[in-house]
Design a protein around this motif. Structure first.
Motif, PDB file in Angstrom:
ATOM      1  N   SER A 305      65.977  79.685   5.457  1.00 15.22           N
ATOM      2  CA  SER A 305      65.347  78.450   4.985  1.00 15.22           C
ATOM      3  C   SER A 305      65.472  78.304   3.475  1.00 15.22           C
ATOM      4  CB  SER A 305      63.865  78.426   5.385  1.00 15.22           C
ATOM      5  OG  SER A 305      63.152  79.471   4.761  1.00 15.22           O
ATOM      6  N   VAL A 306      65.455  77.052   3.043  1.00 16.32           N
ATOM      7  CA  VAL A 306      65.503  76.713   1.622  1.00 16.32           C
ATOM      8  C   VAL A 306      64.393  75.701   1.356  1.00 16.32           C
ATOM      9  CG1 VAL A 306      66.872  75.712  -0.234  1.00 16.32           C
ATOM     10  CG2 VAL A 306      67.995  77.117   1.518  1.00 16.32           C
ATOM     11  N   GLY A 307      63.647  75.896   0.263  1.00 23.57           N
ATOM     12  CA  GLY A 307      62.568  74.978  -0.058  1.00 23.57           C
ATOM     13  C   GLY A 307      61.268  75.324   0.627  1.00 23.57           C
ATOM     14  N   GLY A 308      61.192  76.530   1.214  1.00 22.68           N
ATOM     15  CA  GLY A 308      60.002  76.946   1.933  1.00 22.68           C
ATOM     16  C   GLY A 308      60.197  76.799   3.429  1.00 22.68           C
ATOM     17  N   GLN A 309      59.673  77.752   4.176  1.00 24.14           N
ATOM     18  CA  GLN A 309      59.785  77.689   5.634  1.00 24.14           C
ATOM     19  C   GLN A 309      59.059  76.456   6.173  1.00 24.14           C
ATOM     20  OE1 GLN A 309      57.804  80.841   7.704  1.00 24.14           O
ATOM     21  NE2 GLN A 309      58.788  80.419   9.667  1.00 24.14           N
ATOM     22  N   GLN A 310      59.687  75.764   7.103  1.00 23.51           N
ATOM     23  CA  GLN A 310      59.053  74.614   7.715  1.00 23.51           C
ATOM     24  C   GLN A 310      58.001  75.085   8.713  1.00 23.51           C
ATOM     25  OE1 GLN A 310      61.790  71.777   9.337  1.00 23.51           O
ATOM     26  NE2 GLN A 310      60.201  70.510  10.255  1.00 23.51           N
ATOM     27  N   VAL A 311      56.793  74.527   8.593  1.00 25.69           N
ATOM     28  CA  VAL A 311      55.688  74.915   9.454  1.00 25.69           C
ATOM     29  C   VAL A 311      55.097  73.670  10.100  1.00 25.69           C
ATOM     30  CG1 VAL A 311      55.176  76.959   8.068  1.00 25.69           C
ATOM     31  CG2 VAL A 311      54.006  74.803   7.568  1.00 25.69           C
ATOM     32  N   THR A 312      54.217  73.887  11.074  1.00 25.65           N
ATOM     33  CA  THR A 312      53.544  72.769  11.723  1.00 25.65           C
ATOM     34  C   THR A 312      52.268  72.431  10.956  1.00 25.65           C
ATOM     35  OG1 THR A 312      52.164  74.126  13.170  1.00 25.65           O
ATOM     36  CG2 THR A 312      54.397  73.629  13.924  1.00 25.65           C
ATOM     37  N   PHE A 313      51.538  71.434  11.428  1.00 25.23           N
ATOM     38  CA  PHE A 313      50.290  71.027  10.792  1.00 25.23           C
ATOM     39  C   PHE A 313      49.093  71.825  11.300  1.00 25.23           C
ATOM     40  CE2 PHE A 313      50.870  67.219   8.110  1.00 25.23           C
ATOM     41  CZ  PHE A 313      52.250  67.102   8.220  1.00 25.23           C
ATOM     42  N   THR A 314      49.352  72.856  12.080  1.00 29.28           N
ATOM     43  CA  THR A 314      48.288  73.755  12.529  1.00 29.28           C
ATOM     44  C   THR A 314      48.003  74.777  11.438  1.00 29.28           C
ATOM     45  OG1 THR A 314      48.935  73.546  14.843  1.00 29.28           O
ATOM     46  CG2 THR A 314      47.624  75.473  14.241  1.00 29.28           C
ATOM     47  N   PRO A 315      46.790  74.838  10.882  1.00 19.35           N
ATOM     48  CA  PRO A 315      46.506  75.778   9.790  1.00 19.35           C
ATOM     49  C   PRO A 315      46.744  77.228  10.204  1.00 19.35           C
ATOM     50  CG  PRO A 315      44.768  74.137   9.979  1.00 19.35           C
ATOM     51  CD  PRO A 315      45.633  73.972  11.182  1.00 19.35           C
ATOM     52  N   VAL A 317      46.129  81.400   9.895  1.00 18.02           N
ATOM     53  CA  VAL A 317      44.910  82.211   9.867  1.00 18.02           C
ATOM     54  C   VAL A 317      45.248  83.608   9.370  1.00 18.02           C
ATOM     55  CG1 VAL A 317      43.764  80.939  11.724  1.00 18.02           C
ATOM     56  CG2 VAL A 317      45.238  82.886  12.285  1.00 18.02           C
ATOM     57  N   ASP A 318      44.231  84.309   8.898  1.00 17.39           N
ATOM     58  CA  ASP A 318      44.382  85.696   8.475  1.00 17.39           C
ATOM     59  C   ASP A 318      44.278  86.581   9.696  1.00 17.39           C
ATOM     60  OD1 ASP A 318      42.947  87.689   5.778  1.00 17.39           O
ATOM     61  OD2 ASP A 318      44.262  88.260   7.418  1.00 17.39           O
ATOM     62  N   ALA A 319      45.378  87.217  10.063  1.00 20.42           N
ATOM     63  CA  ALA A 319      45.403  88.121  11.209  1.00 20.42           C
ATOM     64  C   ALA A 319      45.960  89.458  10.750  1.00 20.42           C
ATOM     65  CB  ALA A 319      46.251  87.545  12.342  1.00 20.42           C
ATOM     66  N   GLY A 320      45.091  90.417  10.609  1.00 19.12           N
ATOM     67  CA  GLY A 320      45.531  91.742  10.172  1.00 19.12           C
ATOM     68  C   GLY A 320      46.011  91.776   8.741  1.00 19.12           C
ATOM     69  N   GLY A 321      45.479  90.899   7.872  1.00 17.14           N
ATOM     70  CA  GLY A 321      45.858  90.911   6.462  1.00 17.14           C
ATOM     71  C   GLY A 321      47.083  90.099   6.145  1.00 17.14           C
ATOM     72  N   LYS A 322      47.682  89.482   7.157  1.00 16.75           N
ATOM     73  CA  LYS A 322      48.838  88.623   6.936  1.00 16.75           C
ATOM     74  C   LYS A 322      48.493  87.201   7.382  1.00 16.75           C
ATOM     75  CE  LYS A 322      52.432  92.160   7.517  1.00 16.75           C
ATOM     76  NZ  LYS A 322      53.658  92.543   8.262  1.00 16.75           N
ATOM     77  N   LEU A 323      49.217  86.229   6.828  1.00 18.07           N
ATOM     78  CA  LEU A 323      49.068  84.854   7.275  1.00 18.07           C
ATOM     79  C   LEU A 323      49.864  84.686   8.566  1.00 18.07           C
ATOM     80  CD1 LEU A 323      48.007  81.953   6.543  1.00 18.07           C
ATOM     81  CD2 LEU A 323      50.343  81.512   5.738  1.00 18.07           C
ATOM     82  N   THR A 324      49.189  84.304   9.623  1.00 13.07           N
ATOM     83  CA  THR A 324      49.828  84.046  10.910  1.00 13.07           C
ATOM     84  C   THR A 324      49.785  82.547  11.173  1.00 13.07           C
ATOM     85  OG1 THR A 324      49.183  86.222  11.722  1.00 13.07           O
ATOM     86  CG2 THR A 324      49.767  84.564  13.362  1.00 13.07           C
ATOM     87  N   TYR A 325      50.911  81.979  11.600  1.00 10.83           N
ATOM     88  CA  TYR A 325      51.023  80.527  11.677  1.00 10.83           C
ATOM     89  C   TYR A 325      52.150  80.142  12.623  1.00 10.83           C
ATOM     90  CZ  TYR A 325      54.738  81.697   8.404  1.00 10.83           C
ATOM     91  OH  TYR A 325      55.834  82.275   7.827  1.00 10.83           O
ATOM     92  N   SER A 326      52.295  78.852  12.834  1.00 10.39           N
ATOM     93  CA  SER A 326      53.331  78.306  13.682  1.00 10.39           C
ATOM     94  C   SER A 326      54.425  77.732  12.789  1.00 10.39           C
ATOM     95  CB  SER A 326      52.734  77.214  14.584  1.00 10.39           C
ATOM     96  OG  SER A 326      53.690  76.672  15.448  1.00 10.39           O
ATOM     97  N   GLY A 327      55.618  78.335  12.847  1.00 10.71           N
ATOM     98  CA  GLY A 327      56.688  77.912  11.955  1.00 10.71           C
ATOM     99  C   GLY A 327      58.051  78.004  12.603  1.00 10.71           C
ATOM    100  N   VAL A 328      59.021  77.377  11.946  1.00 13.18           N
ATOM    101  CA  VAL A 328      60.397  77.391  12.432  1.00 13.18           C
ATOM    102  C   VAL A 328      61.062  78.703  12.012  1.00 13.18           C
ATOM    103  CG1 VAL A 328      62.647  76.274  12.339  1.00 13.18           C
ATOM    104  CG2 VAL A 328      60.571  74.890  12.305  1.00 13.18           C
ATOM    105  N   PHE A 329      61.557  79.454  13.011  1.00 15.76           N
ATOM    106  CA  PHE A 329      62.215  80.717  12.724  1.00 15.76           C
ATOM    107  C   PHE A 329      63.654  80.644  13.225  1.00 15.76           C
ATOM    108  CE2 PHE A 329      61.593  84.981  11.252  1.00 15.76           C
ATOM    109  CZ  PHE A 329      62.626  85.708  11.844  1.00 15.76           C
ATOM    110  N   PRO A 330      64.607  81.148  12.440  1.00 20.45           N
ATOM    111  CA  PRO A 330      66.022  81.021  12.820  1.00 20.45           C
ATOM    112  C   PRO A 330      66.299  81.558  14.224  1.00 20.45           C
ATOM    113  CG  PRO A 330      65.815  81.896  10.595  1.00 20.45           C
ATOM    114  CD  PRO A 330      64.438  81.855  11.164  1.00 20.45           C
ATOM    115  N   GLY A 331      66.929  80.717  15.051  1.00 25.53           N
ATOM    116  CA  GLY A 331      67.320  81.101  16.394  1.00 25.53           C
ATOM    117  C   GLY A 331      66.208  81.129  17.409  1.00 25.53           C
ATOM    118  N   ALA A 332      64.985  80.779  16.983  1.00 28.06           N
ATOM    119  CA  ALA A 332      63.854  80.898  17.900  1.00 28.06           C
ATOM    120  C   ALA A 332      63.029  79.631  18.008  1.00 28.06           C
ATOM    121  CB  ALA A 332      62.953  82.057  17.477  1.00 28.06           C
ATOM    122  N   GLY A 333      63.346  78.586  17.290  1.00 30.75           N
ATOM    123  CA  GLY A 333      62.548  77.370  17.341  1.00 30.75           C
ATOM    124  C   GLY A 333      61.227  77.538  16.616  1.00 30.75           C
TER     125      GLY A 333
END
Length: 1006
Positions: A305-315, A317-333
């Motif tokens: 990705s360029v310009g930041g990973q594209q994510v959805t409008f679903t906020p 959350v902090d899961a295990g100290g990392k940001l967990t979210y819904s986003g576009v990942f290469p080859g996986a939608g």
């Protein structure tokens, strides 16, 4: 010989109730049409406060409730009918909220979580909707009194401690428009434009707020909706004209209030692992990480990705100290992702390949991650996983129905002590609050119980054992438990209350072995595990707690093999092969299969099991193997994903002498091809070509020793295909004359050796029903609807008996809704059976089972809800010949009793014995009813009060035929007779006289 009318008349039976309703297991009322429309007001991760409409029309508004996520821990706090605003929970546990109108006083309210401790703090305040935050242990909010506009107030939860903190504009003009907070400051947007003091203010909660940044053009009612704070800094959004719009950060000082990015799109902000994240940008919702300064703000990118990973409008959350979210990942939608602000990882590819599962409504509770997705399912369901995404699996089976809206546009999952709670709307309850502990999901509380709909027991998973049909259903006093019926009202009984009281055991995967049913069920202390029963509470027992304690082993794929049931269990991440004889002592682990979330497959082919496995002795990935049930006796059939790649097998079906399966590679959802196997590597061959097709083979359905499936030659238009297990004879299933070509196939079903399949017209999407006769190869259009798009209503396609008939649900566009239909493969014999839900309502019949002269199934109507229904075999023009149970091994073999011909009026029908003693005789007995197996020697007697019928001679192979005929007497229609044979062989296990066969249930048709 002739089967006489008096003999057959012994088995006559009638439906117990009028119409098709068989038994109303839960006759109580069920929630109303609109539900209670619950709305979460506040959550602290342990308790959730919410408002709901109780259905009492004498009350003008909603009532306030509190829950810990359990029914017992759900309490109604008010009974006055209030219109409330979102509130906050103070560190001490008090819930502070605003009330604007209703049966109770307006103003600021406080609750300690008990009805007695819920009362007004101030009735003179008009508290603004949604404008309340917690700072320094106090509730801060904007409110007005009659002599003043909206200004900044605070409260410690007492009457004396509820005070005006600061007035920004004297008089009745509103001085405050928005409020938010960090861990060091309360921020206020407001002020006096005429004095140049309109903008963002900040206070430390002690000193009065000071203006830190003017925003003359900000749209206050849209701004500051997305905020996140950590380490004395807060990120917030500003909506308005350029250049001020976009993302900003502040430390509560003018110098520390800076614009991070100018954009007209702000999606969400979140804190995770001590870092601040926000999503927005000129090219969509793109992910950023920041420390609250311009220099410390950077893009979060995947490898591509360029310009930041594209994510959805679903906020996120902090899961295990990392940001967990819904986003576009290469080859996986669009899938479940996580980041530490530097690198991005794919947590779980829920919808394998480039397809997107688009997880929504993320929440963390009790060390588990919850979210909503429709990955691999027909509707959006609640899922749960570990915070690292492992073990992701659906934990709900919610249905919306015709008028339900499900989770709505945005799922609202709120953490509670027992998991999460959330509003959900289906057609029976309306919108109510549900709860999940990450293992199962249940209705938390039915607040609005107006009697607009009857309660539903929702019978399902109908499975026959001997003379009973077992099923899961919800009783009036029990939760979702195991029931059985013998086809009579008095014979419909609760088998066992496994999860005592109103809790749900949610039984499923019912499989018969001997005189027992083995099934999956849940009890809170052991989770979902394997259970067995002989049909009553005393014999119902937990067979194995494979995942010790409350964890579940996720049992799948129960298969009969070598007088045992084999199944796959998954404690932790290890897929394991187990087997059972239906007893505790006879349940044991066979061997480990693999560690992966790839869905297991298991089937019996002759004297071998087919299963997915990764073998250490064969350095390949996960592949389809042939096994005798031991690790040493397991071998790979084909390396479909070369090297260490893994293969998925979406469908695996077994014909008479061969099995068929499709496969996809590793995480891809694209079906690569179709194979057949005889259980050996040499006999495992491809039936499709990756270049010429057919492509995307699916809906694999066995027809004798052949296979019917759906596929396409161009990757776009699908059609029915047929194969005999060779590449040369894999071809489209078309009308030989070329005059009729089926539309896109939707479902296949075989009955009486005939293939029935539904299809959607390529031109109009209208419903079609077709048949294919293997003898002669005739493809015939049986029925065609002229209603545009009617194919969408075709569903629940099944054959209760192998009598050349099918049942299905369909809406013909005649104003009667989705109801039960039947077809015998002719145009005149394709018709509606019953209007179960009168008028335009949907009866929505579900797949059932034949028992005696009845077919029992699930259907619904407004008066009774979804309950057990029955229809006679005669009413659908059918008959039944059913082999029940198993014979016992004699000296030369195991006797089998079967039928030849159709037991219909005026037709020949023969009884056939095979597997008996050579050159001997077999005695045939009959009775009018089935009885639970009565052991004599090591054999069982299945016919109640058996009466001698006739003797037949066996040939050198131990086989013999007893010719017969059904008299043309209409009084015999629906007659049910049970037969059993004794193959004579002196010294045999049945009292030294021989060996008994299985039982044969014969139901006479018209």
């Amino acid at each position: 010989m002739l089967c006489t009318a008096p003999l057959l008349a012994l088995g006559l039976a009638q439906l117990p109730l009028g119409g098709t309703l068989f038994v109303d297991i839960d006759p109580s009322s069920y929630p109303g049409l609109n539900g209670s429309n619950p709305s979460v007001l506040a959550s602290d991760g342990t308790r959730v406060f919410f408002e709901a409409f109780p259905g009492d029309l004498s009350e003008p508004g909603f009532d306030v409730y509190v829950t810990d996520g359990t029914t017992a821990g759900t309490v109604r706090l008010t009974a006055q009918g209030l219109y409330t605003h979102d509130g906050v929970i103070l560190p001490g546990g008090d819930f502070i909220f605003g009330v604007v109108a209703g049966g109770g006083p307006s103003g600021l309210w406080r609750s300690d979580g008990t009805p007695a401790g819920t009362s007004p703090l101030s009735v003179s305040l008009n508290v603004d909707s949604g404008q309340m935050v917690v700072f320094n242990g106090l509730a801060w909010f904007m409110a007005e009194v009659p002599s003043d506009g909206y200004e900044l107030w605070r409260s410690d939860g007492t009457v004396a401690g509820t005070q005006l903190f600061q007035s920004f504009i004297p008089g009745s003009t509103d001085g405050v428009e928005e409020i938010f907070a960090s861990d060091t400051h309360v921020y206020v947007f407001g002020g006096d434009k005429s004095l140049g003091t309109y903008g963002l203010w900040a206070t430390d909660g002690v000193q009065p707020a000071t203006l830190i940044r003017a925003f003359d053009n900000a749209l206050a009612w849209k701004s500051f909706k997305h905020t996140a704070a950590v380490g004395g800094r807060v990120v917030f959004d500003v909506v308005g004209p350029a250049p001020e719009h976009g993302w900003w950060a502040s430390d509560g000082t003018p110098a520390g209030t800076v614009q991070l990015e100018s954009t007209n799109l702000a999606a969400w902000a979140a804190e995770a692992g001590g870092k601040l994240y926000f999503a927005g940008g000129p090219t969509g919702a793109r992910l950023r990480v920041t420390d609250g300064t311009v220099a410390g703000t950077s893009e979060v990118n995947t490898q591509t990705s360029v310009g930041g990973q594209q994510v959805t409008f679903t906020p996120g959350v902090d899961a295990g100290g990392k940001l967990t979210y819904s986003g576009v990942f290469p080859g996986a939608g669009v899938e479940l992702c996580a980041t530490d602000g530097t690198t991005v990882e794919l947590l779980s590819d829920l919808d394998p390949g480039t397809a997107s599962s688009t997880p929504d409504g993320l929440a963390v509770s009790g060390g588990k991650l919850y979210f909503v997705t429709d990955a691999g399912l027909s509707s959006r369901q609640l899922w749960s996983s570990a915070t690292d995404g492992s073990g992701a699996a659906p934990v709900s089976n919610l249905e919306t129905g015709t008028d339900g809206m499900g989770f709505g546009d945005t799922p609202e999952l709120s953490p509670a002590a027992a998991g999460v709670v959330f509003p959900y709307a289906d057609y029976l309850t309306g919108e109510e609050l549900f709860t999940s502990d990450g293992l199962s999901t249940d209705l938390l509380i039915n607040v609005n119980d107006d009697e607009f709909f009857a309660a539903s027991s929702d019978p399902r998973f109908l499975t026959r054992l001997w003379g009973h049909v077992y099923f899961a259903a919800r009783g009036a006093e029990q939760g979702d438990e195991l029931w059985r019926t013998d086809g009579t009202v008095e014979g419909t009984l609760l088998v066992a209350d496994i999860n005592p009281g109103p809790g749900d055991a949610t039984p499923s995967k019912m499989t018969a072995i001997g005189d027992r049913i083995v099934f999956r069920a849940r009890r809170p202390d052991v989770g979902y595990e394997l259970w067995g029963t002989s049909g009553d509470q005393a014999s119902t027992e937990l067979l194995a707690d494979i995942a010790p304690g409350p964890d579940s082993s996720f049992l799948t794929e129960l298969v009969r093999f070598n007088d045992r049931i084999y199944f796959v269990a998954r404690p932790d991440l290890e897929q394991q092969l187990w087997s059972t004889d239906g007893t505790v002592a006879g349940t044991s682990k066979c061997f480990d299969l693999y560690q992966s979330s790839i869905e297991p497959r298991l089937a019996r082919l002759g004297d071998r099991l087919l299963t997915l496995a990764r073998l250490d002795t064969h350095p390949l990935g996960i592949e389809l193997c042939s096994s005798d049930g031991t690790l040493a006796g397991t071998q790979v059939l084909a390396d479909l994903s070369p090297g260490l790649g893994n293969s998925r097998v979406p469908e695996l079906v077994v014909a008479e002498s061969q099995a068929f399966f499709n496969f996809s590679k590793d995480s891809s959802s694209v079906i690569e091809g179709l194979y057949r196997t005889d259980g050996t590597p040499a006999g495992t061959v491809a039936l499709t070509d990756e270049v010429v097709g057919p492509f995307g083979p699916s809906l694999l359905t066995v027809l004798g020793d052949e296979l019917v499936f759906r596929a396409s030659t161009d990757g776009i238009v699908t059609q029915a295909w047929l194969t005999d297990g060779t590449f040369a004879n894999t071809r489209p299933l078309v009308d030989p004359a070329g005059s009729q070509q089926p539309g896109e196939p939707l479902q296949f079903r075989v009955s009486g050796g005939v293939l029935f399949f539904t299809a959607s017209s390529l031109s109009s999407g209208s419903a079609e029903l077709w048949t294919y006769e293997p003898i002669g190869g005739q493809v015939t259009k049986v029925y065609a609807s002229n209603v545009f798009g009617s194919a969408a209503s075709l569903g629940e396609f099944w054959a209760p008996a192998d009598d050349g008939r099918v049942l299905f649900q369909f809406d013909a566009g005649d104003g009667k809704g989705v109801e039960l239909w039947t077809s015998d493969g002719t145009p005149s014999g394709t018709q509606a059976v019953a209007d179960i839900s009168p008028g335009a309502g949907d009866g929505d019949p579900k797949v059932g089972a034949q028992v005696g002269s009845h077919v029992v199934f699930t259907a619904g109507d407004p008066e009774h809800g979804s309950e057990l229904h029955a229809i006679s075999t005669a009413d659908i023009g059918g008959w039944a010949v059913t082999e029940v149970g198993e014979g016992c091994a004699g000296i030369s073999g195991t006797p089998r009793l079967s039928g030849a011909g159709a037991p219909v009026l005026g037709s020949s029908f023969d009884l056939v014995v095979s597997g008996g003693e050579p050159a001997s005789v077999a005695l045939v007995f009959f009775g009018s009813a089935f009885t639970s197996p009565a052991p004599l020697g090591s054999c069982g007697v299945f016919v109640n009060a058996p009466t001698y019928f006739e003797t037949l001679a066996t040939d050198a192979s131990g086989s013999g035929v007893l010719p017969g005929a059904i008299p043309a007497d209409p009084a015999l229609i629906e007659a049910t007779v049970w037969f059993q044979a004794l193959a004579v062989g002196f010294g045999g296990p049945f009292l030294g006289l021989g060996a008994t066969s299985n039982a044969l249930e014969v139901v006479v048709g018209p």
